[in-house]
Design a protein around this motif. Structure first.
Motif, mmCIF file in Angstrom:
data_model
loop_
_atom_site.group_PDB
_atom_site.id
_atom_site.type_symbol
_atom_site.label_atom_id
_atom_site.label_comp_id
_atom_site.label_asym_id
_atom_site.label_seq_id
_atom_site.Cartn_x
_atom_site.Cartn_y
_atom_site.Cartn_z
ATOM 1 N N UNK A 23 0.815 -1.205 0.000
ATOM 2 C CA UNK A 23 0.000 0.000 0.000
ATOM 3 C C UNK A 23 0.856 1.266 0.000
ATOM 4 N N UNK A 24 1.953 1.280 0.731
ATOM 5 C CA UNK A 24 2.806 2.464 0.811
ATOM 6 C C UNK A 24 3.402 2.799 -0.560
ATOM 7 N N UNK A 48 8.925 1.416 -10.335
ATOM 8 C CA UNK A 48 9.798 0.247 -10.168
ATOM 9 C C UNK A 48 9.709 -0.301 -8.738
ATOM 10 N N UNK A 49 9.572 0.592 -7.747
ATOM 11 C CA UNK A 49 9.408 0.116 -6.368
ATOM 12 C C UNK A 49 8.110 -0.657 -6.197
ATOM 13 N N UNK A 50 7.036 -0.164 -6.815
ATOM 14 C CA UNK A 50 5.751 -0.862 -6.741
ATOM 15 C C UNK A 50 5.814 -2.209 -7.455
ATOM 16 N N UNK A 51 6.451 -2.241 -8.602
ATOM 17 C CA UNK A 51 6.578 -3.511 -9.337
ATOM 18 C C UNK A 51 7.392 -4.519 -8.545
ATOM 19 N N UNK A 54 5.233 -5.851 -5.707
ATOM 20 C CA UNK A 54 4.200 -6.766 -6.186
ATOM 21 C C UNK A 54 4.789 -8.094 -6.639
ATOM 22 N N UNK A 55 5.962 -8.064 -7.259
ATOM 23 C CA UNK A 55 6.607 -9.309 -7.669
ATOM 24 C C UNK A 55 7.047 -10.134 -6.468
ATOM 25 N N UNK A 58 4.042 -12.284 -5.050
ATOM 26 C CA UNK A 58 3.416 -13.362 -5.816
ATOM 27 C C UNK A 58 3.690 -14.726 -5.204
ATOM 28 N N UNK A 59 4.780 -14.874 -4.464
ATOM 29 C CA UNK A 59 5.079 -16.154 -3.828
ATOM 30 C C UNK A 59 4.225 -16.403 -2.598
ATOM 31 N N UNK A 60 3.623 -15.380 -2.037
ATOM 32 C CA UNK A 60 2.815 -15.519 -0.825
ATOM 33 C C UNK A 60 1.348 -15.668 -1.192
ATOM 34 N N UNK A 61 0.974 -16.796 -1.760
ATOM 35 C CA UNK A 61 -0.409 -17.000 -2.167
ATOM 36 C C UNK A 61 -1.280 -17.448 -0.999
#
Length: 80
Positions: A23-24, A48-51, A54-55, A58-61
């Motif tokens: 969120x930050x 780039x920080x947001x990407x 988010x990447x 993705x491992x924490x489903x």
């Protein structure tokens, strides 16, 4: 419809910040977009920080709390 009286229940909205890990970064990116009138080329650092955030997520489903209200109801049934 609704919950039965006397059952255990946890309000998931109290734990809302556990479900919002990026969120930050998203807020800083949206603020930058607002300041630059939607020009995302000037906000490449925030983007780039947001990407990256988010990447990394993705491992924490798996949800950390799972379906806790379901399990609380099961415990309550066994107690009766």
């Amino acid at each position: 419809m609704g919950r039965k009286a006397g059952t255990l229940y946890i309000n998931p909205k109290k734990f809302g910040n556990l479900q919002k890990p990026c969120m930050k970064e998203m807020m800083s990116f949206l603020n930058c977009l607002a300041l630059t009138q939607g020009n995302d080329e000037k906000c490449s650092r925030q983007k780039s920080l947001l990407s990256a955030c988010m990447n990394a997520q993705t491992g924490n489903k798996r949800k950390p709390w799972g379906n806790i209200n379901y399990h609380l109801q099961r415990l309550n049934r066994g107690r009766k």
